[in-house]
Design an enzyme around this catalytic site. Structure first.
Site, PDB file in Angstrom:
ATOM      1  N   HIS A 149       0.826  -1.201   0.000  1.00 33.56           N
ATOM      2  CA  HIS A 149       0.000   0.000   0.000  1.00 33.56           C
ATOM      3  C   HIS A 149       0.857   1.246   0.000  1.00 33.56           C
ATOM      4  O   HIS A 149       0.506   2.272  -0.534  1.00 33.56           O
ATOM      5  CB  HIS A 149      -0.920   0.003   1.220  1.00 33.56           C
ATOM      6  CG  HIS A 149      -1.945  -1.088   1.156  1.00 33.56           C
ATOM      7  ND1 HIS A 149      -2.744  -1.440   2.199  1.00 33.56           N
ATOM      8  CD2 HIS A 149      -2.284  -1.927   0.146  1.00 33.56           C
ATOM      9  CE1 HIS A 149      -3.529  -2.438   1.843  1.00 33.56           C
ATOM     10  NE2 HIS A 149      -3.261  -2.747   0.608  1.00 33.56           N
ATOM     11  N   ARG A 169       4.706   0.511 -19.544  1.00 34.91           N
ATOM     12  CA  ARG A 169       6.009   1.177 -19.415  1.00 34.91           C
ATOM     13  C   ARG A 169       7.088   0.107 -19.465  1.00 34.91           C
ATOM     14  O   ARG A 169       7.466  -0.448 -18.436  1.00 34.91           O
ATOM     15  CB  ARG A 169       6.083   1.932 -18.081  1.00 34.91           C
ATOM     16  CG  ARG A 169       5.170   3.150 -17.983  1.00 34.91           C
ATOM     17  CD  ARG A 169       5.341   3.838 -16.641  1.00 34.91           C
ATOM     18  NE  ARG A 169       4.886   5.206 -16.632  1.00 34.91           N
ATOM     19  CZ  ARG A 169       3.699   5.616 -16.157  1.00 34.91           C
ATOM     20  NH1 ARG A 169       2.855   4.739 -15.652  1.00 34.91           N
ATOM     21  NH2 ARG A 169       3.378   6.888 -16.182  1.00 34.91           N
ATOM     22  N   ARG A 184       5.135   1.072 -24.747  1.00 37.88           N
ATOM     23  CA  ARG A 184       6.082   2.152 -24.996  1.00 37.88           C
ATOM     24  C   ARG A 184       7.489   1.584 -25.017  1.00 37.88           C
ATOM     25  O   ARG A 184       7.870   0.837 -24.101  1.00 37.88           O
ATOM     26  CB  ARG A 184       5.958   3.199 -23.887  1.00 37.88           C
ATOM     27  CG  ARG A 184       6.998   4.291 -24.011  1.00 37.88           C
ATOM     28  CD  ARG A 184       6.766   5.379 -23.017  1.00 37.88           C
ATOM     29  NE  ARG A 184       7.128   4.969 -21.667  1.00 37.88           N
ATOM     30  CZ  ARG A 184       6.871   5.704 -20.585  1.00 37.88           C
ATOM     31  NH1 ARG A 184       6.206   6.840 -20.697  1.00 37.88           N
ATOM     32  NH2 ARG A 184       7.243   5.291 -19.403  1.00 37.88           N
ATOM     33  N   GLU A 237       4.341  14.278 -25.542  1.00 34.08           N
ATOM     34  CA  GLU A 237       4.688  14.731 -24.196  1.00 34.08           C
ATOM     35  C   GLU A 237       5.697  15.865 -24.191  1.00 34.08           C
ATOM     36  O   GLU A 237       6.249  16.195 -23.146  1.00 34.08           O
ATOM     37  CB  GLU A 237       5.182  13.552 -23.346  1.00 34.08           C
ATOM     38  CG  GLU A 237       6.329  12.767 -23.947  1.00 34.08           C
ATOM     39  CD  GLU A 237       6.779  11.596 -23.081  1.00 34.08           C
ATOM     40  OE1 GLU A 237       6.442  11.528 -21.888  1.00 34.08           O
ATOM     41  OE2 GLU A 237       7.495  10.732 -23.618  1.00 34.08           O
ATOM     42  N   ASN A 251       2.123  13.846 -17.882  1.00 42.86           N
ATOM     43  CA  ASN A 251       3.096  13.982 -16.785  1.00 42.86           C
ATOM     44  C   ASN A 251       4.293  14.794 -17.258  1.00 42.86           C
ATOM     45  O   ASN A 251       4.763  15.698 -16.561  1.00 42.86           O
ATOM     46  CB  ASN A 251       3.576  12.607 -16.307  1.00 42.86           C
ATOM     47  CG  ASN A 251       2.427  11.724 -15.880  1.00 42.86           C
ATOM     48  OD1 ASN A 251       1.317  12.197 -15.714  1.00 42.86           O
ATOM     49  ND2 ASN A 251       2.686  10.445 -15.720  1.00 42.86           N
ATOM     50  N   ASP A 252       4.783  14.452 -18.447  1.00 43.66           N
ATOM     51  CA  ASP A 252       5.913  15.211 -18.980  1.00 43.66           C
ATOM     52  C   ASP A 252       5.446  16.465 -19.708  1.00 43.66           C
ATOM     53  O   ASP A 252       6.120  17.495 -19.655  1.00 43.66           O
ATOM     54  CB  ASP A 252       6.749  14.329 -19.922  1.00 43.66           C
ATOM     55  CG  ASP A 252       7.741  13.496 -19.127  1.00 43.66           C
ATOM     56  OD1 ASP A 252       8.402  14.059 -18.237  1.00 43.66           O
ATOM     57  OD2 ASP A 252       7.835  12.284 -19.380  1.00 43.66           O
ATOM     58  N   ARG A 279       8.263  17.763 -12.112  1.00 46.28           N
ATOM     59  CA  ARG A 279       7.112  17.195 -11.395  1.00 46.28           C
ATOM     60  C   ARG A 279       7.420  16.846  -9.948  1.00 46.28           C
ATOM     61  O   ARG A 279       6.532  16.715  -9.130  1.00 46.28           O
ATOM     62  CB  ARG A 279       6.528  15.991 -12.132  1.00 46.28           C
ATOM     63  CG  ARG A 279       7.472  14.876 -12.474  1.00 46.28           C
ATOM     64  CD  ARG A 279       6.708  13.668 -13.043  1.00 46.28           C
ATOM     65  NE  ARG A 279       7.065  13.342 -14.427  1.00 46.28           N
ATOM     66  CZ  ARG A 279       6.859  12.149 -14.990  1.00 46.28           C
ATOM     67  NH1 ARG A 279       6.262  11.188 -14.321  1.00 46.28           N
ATOM     68  NH2 ARG A 279       7.206  11.907 -16.229  1.00 46.28           N
ATOM     69  N   CYS A 318      -2.319   8.983 -21.586  1.00 45.97           N
ATOM     70  CA  CYS A 318      -1.866   8.011 -20.595  1.00 45.97           C
ATOM     71  C   CYS A 318      -1.175   8.682 -19.412  1.00 45.97           C
ATOM     72  O   CYS A 318      -0.671   8.008 -18.526  1.00 45.97           O
ATOM     73  CB  CYS A 318      -0.954   6.977 -21.235  1.00 45.97           C
ATOM     74  SG  CYS A 318       0.471   7.711 -22.048  1.00 45.97           S
TER      75      CYS A 318
HETATM   76  C1  PEP Z   1       3.826  10.889 -19.101  1.00 41.94           C
HETATM   77  O1  PEP Z   1       4.887  11.472 -19.279  1.00 41.94           O
HETATM   78  O2  PEP Z   1       2.720  11.454 -19.006  1.00 41.94           O
HETATM   79  C2  PEP Z   1       3.803   9.426 -18.970  1.00 41.94           C
HETATM   80  C3  PEP Z   1       2.669   8.768 -18.934  1.00 41.94           C
HETATM   81  O3  PEP Z   1       4.980   8.765 -18.894  1.00 41.94           O
HETATM   82  P1  PEP Z   1       5.938   8.735 -17.634  1.00 41.94           P
HETATM   83  O4  PEP Z   1       5.147   9.198 -16.460  1.00 41.94           O
HETATM   84  O5  PEP Z   1       6.383   7.328 -17.553  1.00 41.94           O
HETATM   85  O6  PEP Z   1       7.033   9.669 -18.037  1.00 41.94           O
HETATM   86 MG    MG Z   2       6.770  10.631 -19.967  1.00 42.24          MG
END
Ligand code: PEP
Ligand code: MG
Length: 554
Positions: free
Chosen positions: A186, A280, A316, A415, A438-439, A449, A486
């Site tokens: 968890h 991933r 990926r 990204e 995320n990127d 981040r 994603c």
């Molecule tokens: C992203 O960058 O949004 C992503 C899904 O890949 P990671 O978080 O593995 O960089």
């Molecule tokens: Mg990424």
């Protein structure tokens, strides 16, 4: 409060039980009475098997047949004639039973670890488990039994071993905190075994990856309320299990899951994933001691493709560098790794190594709907170069007479701001897009981040990010290719209506978010989403956007 990494959603509140690893150190010594030493080993083995059988019997009733079978499997492995011969042989040579056990089991462990088939490699952990059990008997050391726990126990362990996972009393465990790993527990918190003590009250917030020991009354009651609400919401979401993912006006969407290894499959399917939107693949590389072979990769990808029974699986290719380190690749330290030699840049420079992965992906494509996704694309040249390598691999596989998917799709992970700005051009080259928010947020806002000082800038609600997302989706839709997302933002209920308005087709997220996303999508019609999107795009600040979306949330 102890900060760690989040490993699974939910809140657990209970009393701490620290299951410390038993002290299994011993002084190796030479034995002269070989027969007596063999007998001593046999006696320890018999007690181990007896205890394991009792655990298996208990688990059959309390936990389930499968888990009980795993335990029973330990008995068969422990009594394996090959292992017994190796131990007896070592004792004949004068080794004490403890040393004989350690040597023989390590030999078998290494043998399993070197095998191509993942099923066999998992046996290595079972061997280590058996070694601990028998060694504890030989040394007269107590091993903590997790199969019967008091109600609401927060279990704190160094590492969650297979036998712990199988035996743990799931009805009474409120949370699991590990020092290492994370994906099966968890919360993973460094030094938790020494920081937390038996009997302490602890809150495990799996979503945030934090553990609060001896919380103040106010914090405790706040978390109790959250835990109750969480449990109620979870129960209500069950109504969406097995349903189609459609908007209120019937537009079909795809709800996919992000995974890191075939081990995550069961969890994805249990949470009703319709597809895999991001595998991933770098975890296969990170979990290994050297580059995984084509065969090893093929087996892992094929396993996922087969389990999805024809539903799409986006894999990926190696996204190494930045926050993802693989020690044995010995990549040079860089001043600015996030803008450095990483992901597709690294792979294209190491084409022979990259082709191993591409060949494995093409071969796995013969067993399901595998799609190749290229990370960190910034220009059309990169996509063309990868596609050229894919063609080379196809020609090789053809010549070798191996089965592969000749029509495999090659898509782009959107990204980077550069990719977004040339989304029209990339859409001519790519078979699909998947937005990695995320990127994309980080690179668009120039905000790391993981940096708390600038976390305010790391938000999807900034107009710059929203415009970028809209641009990518619209260009993909106009070109007639599938556009998915994603990054974490796909699971954000505030953002989802905007994504529907922009035309996003596939939403990919971690397993526990899936049913909730299906519910959110079902609550909005396209016209309502369009109206909200128009207002959101007219906002000037992230705070205005967020306030607007919060006010509209259902
Ligand atoms: C992203 O960058 O949004 C992503 C899904 O890949 P990671 O978080 O593995 O960089
Ligand atoms: Mg990424």
């Amino acid at each position: 409060m102890y900060q760690g990494v989040n490993a699974s959603e939910g809140i657990g509140i209970g009393s701490v039980m620290v299951a410390v690893d038993p002290d299994l150190t011993f002084e190796p010594h030479e034995v002269s009475d070989v027969a007596a030493e063999k007998e001593r080993y046999q006696a320890a083995l018999a007690v181990f098997c007896e205890k394991t059988q009792a655990q298996a019997d208990h688990m059959k009733v309390a936990v389930g047949e499968n888990e009980a079978e795993i335990m029973a499997g330990h008995i068969i492995l422990a009594q394996d004639p090959g292992m017994t011969d190796a131990i007896n042989g070592a004792i004949d040579g004068g080794a004490c039973a403890e040393q004989a056990l350690v040597d023989a089991s390590t030999m078998f462990e290494n043998m399993f670890l070197s095998m191509d088939d993942e099923m066999f490699r998992l046996r290595a952990a079972d061997i280590a488990d058996i070694r601990t059990g028998i060694l504890a008997e030989l040394l007269g050391v107590e091993v903590v039994d997790l199969s019967v726990l008091p109600e609401n126990t927060v279990v704190v362990v160094h590492d969650l071993t297979p036998s712990m996972t199988a035996t743990i009393d799931k009805d009474h465990v409120a949370g699991i905190v590990t020092e290492t790993g994370g994906r099966t527990s968890h919360s993973a918190v460094a030094n938790s075994c020494s920081a937390l003590r038996n009997g302490m009250t602890a809150i495990v917030d799996g979503s945030k990856g934090i553990v609060i020991a001896e919380p103040e009354a106010e914090v405790l009651s706040d978390y109790q309320a959250q835990a109750k609400a969480f449990a109620e919401e979870k129960a209500a979401l069950e109504a969406f299990r097995g349903q189609e993912t459609v908007t209120a006006d019937g537009i079909k969407k795809i709800l996919a899951c992000n995974i890191g290894s075939p081990n995550d499959l069961a969890n994805a399917l249990e949470h009703d994933a319709e597809a895999i939107g991001l595998f991933r693949s770098e975890f296969l590389f990170m979990d290994a001691a050297e580059l995984p072979s084509e065969e090893e990769q093929f087996q892992a990808y094929r396993k996922v493709a087969s389990a999805l029974k024809g539903a799409p699986v986006i894999i990926r290719t190696l996204d190494v560098g930045g926050d993802k380190e693989i020690p044995y690749l010995h990549m040079e330290k860089e001043e600015n790794p996030f803008m450095g030699f990483r992901a597709v840049r690294y792979c294209l420079e190491n084409a022979d190594q990259y082709k191993v992965q591409l060949r494995a992906l093409l071969r796995a494509g013969a067993f399901g709907d595998v799609k190749i996704m290229i990370p960190l694309v910034t220009c059309v040249e990169e996509v063309r170069a990868v596609k050229a390598l894919v063609e080379e691999c196809k020609a090789e596989l053809e010549a070798e007479g191996l089965k592969y998917d000749e029509n495999i799709e090659v898509g782009v992970m959107m990204e980077t701001p550069a990719a977004s700005l040339i989304a029209d051009k990339l859409a001519e080259e790519a078979d699909f897009f998947s937005i990695g928010t995320n990127d994309l947020i980080g690179y668009t806002m120039c905000a790391d981040r993981g940096n708390d000082h600038i976390s305010n800038l790391y938000q999807v609600y900034y107009p710059a990010v929203l415009r970028s997302i809209k641009n990518i989706i619209e260009n993909g839709v106009n070109a007639g290719i599938m556009v998915g997302m994603c990054g974490e933002a796909a699971a954000d209920p505030l953002l989802e209506p905007l994504l529907i308005s922009f035309g996003l087709e596939e939403f990919s997220m971690s397993a526990p978010s899936i049913l909730r996303a299906r519910k959110t999508i079902s609550q909005w019609s396209k016209a309502e989403c369009d109206e909200l999107a128009e207002k959101a795009l007219a906002c000037t600040t992230a705070a205005e956007v967020k306030a607007l979306l919060e006010a509209a949330a259902r």
